[in-house]
Scaffold this motif. Sequence first.
Motif, short mmCIF file in Angstrom:
data_model
loop_
_atom_site.label_atom_id
_atom_site.label_comp_id
_atom_site.label_asym_id
_atom_site.label_seq_id
_atom_site.Cartn_x
_atom_site.Cartn_y
_atom_site.Cartn_z
N CYS A 157 -70.37 52.01 -0.45
CA CYS A 157 -69.00 52.47 -0.74
C CYS A 157 -68.70 52.25 -2.22
N VAL A 159 -65.56 52.20 -3.47
CA VAL A 159 -64.20 51.73 -3.71
C VAL A 159 -64.18 50.27 -4.18
N GLY A 160 -65.09 49.46 -3.65
CA GLY A 160 -65.25 48.10 -4.17
C GLY A 160 -64.15 47.13 -3.84
N CYS A 161 -63.56 47.21 -2.64
CA CYS A 161 -62.55 46.22 -2.25
C CYS A 161 -63.20 44.83 -2.31
N CYS A 164 -64.64 42.90 0.83
CA CYS A 164 -65.47 43.67 1.77
C CYS A 164 -66.94 43.65 1.36
N THR A 166 -69.33 45.61 2.28
CA THR A 166 -69.86 46.95 1.95
C THR A 166 -69.58 47.31 0.50
N GLY A 167 -68.40 46.90 0.01
CA GLY A 167 -68.03 47.22 -1.36
C GLY A 167 -69.06 46.68 -2.36
N GLY A 202 -65.85 51.89 9.49
CA GLY A 202 -67.08 51.17 9.19
C GLY A 202 -67.36 51.23 7.70
N GLY A 204 -68.00 52.67 4.08
CA GLY A 204 -67.63 53.86 3.32
C GLY A 204 -66.16 54.21 3.41
S1 SF4 Z 1 -65.85 50.13 3.06
FE1 SF4 Z 1 -63.58 50.22 3.12
S2 SF4 Z 1 -62.92 48.11 2.75
FE2 SF4 Z 1 -65.08 48.25 2.13
S3 SF4 Z 1 -65.06 48.69 -0.08
FE3 SF4 Z 1 -65.12 50.66 0.99
S4 SF4 Z 1 -62.98 51.28 1.22
FE4 SF4 Z 1 -62.96 49.09 0.73
#
Ligand code: SF4
Length: 389
Positions: A157, A159-161, A164, A166-167, A202, A204
């Motif tokens: 992903c 977005v990099g929250c 998280c 995944t980020g 999930g 992304g």
């Molecule tokens: S998967 Fe969702 S919470 Fe995780 S970084 Fe991406 S947008 Fe943010």
Amino acid sequence: MTYHETVIIRAMNRSRFTVQQGQAVILAETADDRPLKEPLRDREGKIALSGLSLSELKQFMKSLGEPAFRADQIHSWIYAKWVKSFDEMTNLSADLRNKLNEVACLSALEIATLKVSRDGTRKYLFRLPDGKLVESVLMCFQDRDTLSACVSSQVGCAVGCTFCATGYLGFMRNLSAQEIVDQVLSIQRESGKRVANLVYMGQGEPLLNTEHVIDSIDTMIHSVGIGGRHITVSTSGIIPGIEQLRDENLPVTLALSLHAPDKQTREEVVPITRKYPIPELIKSLKQYVEKTKRRVTIEYVLLKDVTDSEEQARQLADLVRDLHCNINLIPYNPTFAEDGAALYDRPSRDAQVRFKRLAEGSGKTVTIRLERGTDIEAACGQLHNAYKE
Ligand code: SF4
């Protein structure tokens, strides 16, 4: 344009198939000369049928010189009976099953690992044909008959929250509609259980892969058989994606991962806020509600000493007071930095309840999410594709 009109137009733009020299291939152009969508293939180059819509299956069977009703039969085997091989499709002739085994495969997703939590939650790590990995989760609740699945829409992903896992992987690629749908089908085939509720929550950001996510929702509704009311698309706040979803008028629930009500904290926790600021985000949600007449969900992760103050609870209440919404509080689930240190802390139960009471000042229904699968890192924010040979 109605939802059904948009479904018909999307169906007209789907790819077509043909067979050349015993290999299933896609035709060069669609009926309206638009670029083709490449069907999913396994590592041997065979076209995967799991995740194709009925009209795509019909095109594929036509390319094999088979009548359309064969597609209906195969569709039923894949979507209603969850078979694991063409050989189980007993109302097809042996010749046709052999032909299918030569040019096609049932699914191109492999289960790399499966972890089962103490609470029954199942976390699947899928290997895609290009070797990339994504995770999906099946949640079972003792007090409910139905099962909920959480699917990924991207590998990694962008977005990099900051809370998280995944980020921290970074963005690798979008998933195709077929790869998204086949996560649910693979879960049903493996578990033998029907998925009745679905969240795009999930790995992304679904609204940075809007075209494939919207196509996959069509197939989830019309082929997998999940009611639109039971599907939730969760976004970190991509305004053009919210507008597209609004204009498609899909009968699904939109959830905004707000996570902080003030500019400074949200920019820190959800960096995309710098591009799509909170006031514009709330405005786009109001426009979404006005057009679709559907209530949205506000997701809010409680990070100790970062997003859980009493002041922030009051700010949250003020921010959403005029919005048709529910609020879902998510106590932080630990994710860890490379040195093994937890990135944030989870607030105490007392702090969670205090925040909830203050947020209820908005007049909205506020719930604290019951987390599942934390012992196998399957809960919100914990998905990170861990895999060991
Ligand atoms: S998967 Fe969702 S919470 Fe995780 S970084 Fe991406 S947008 Fe943010």
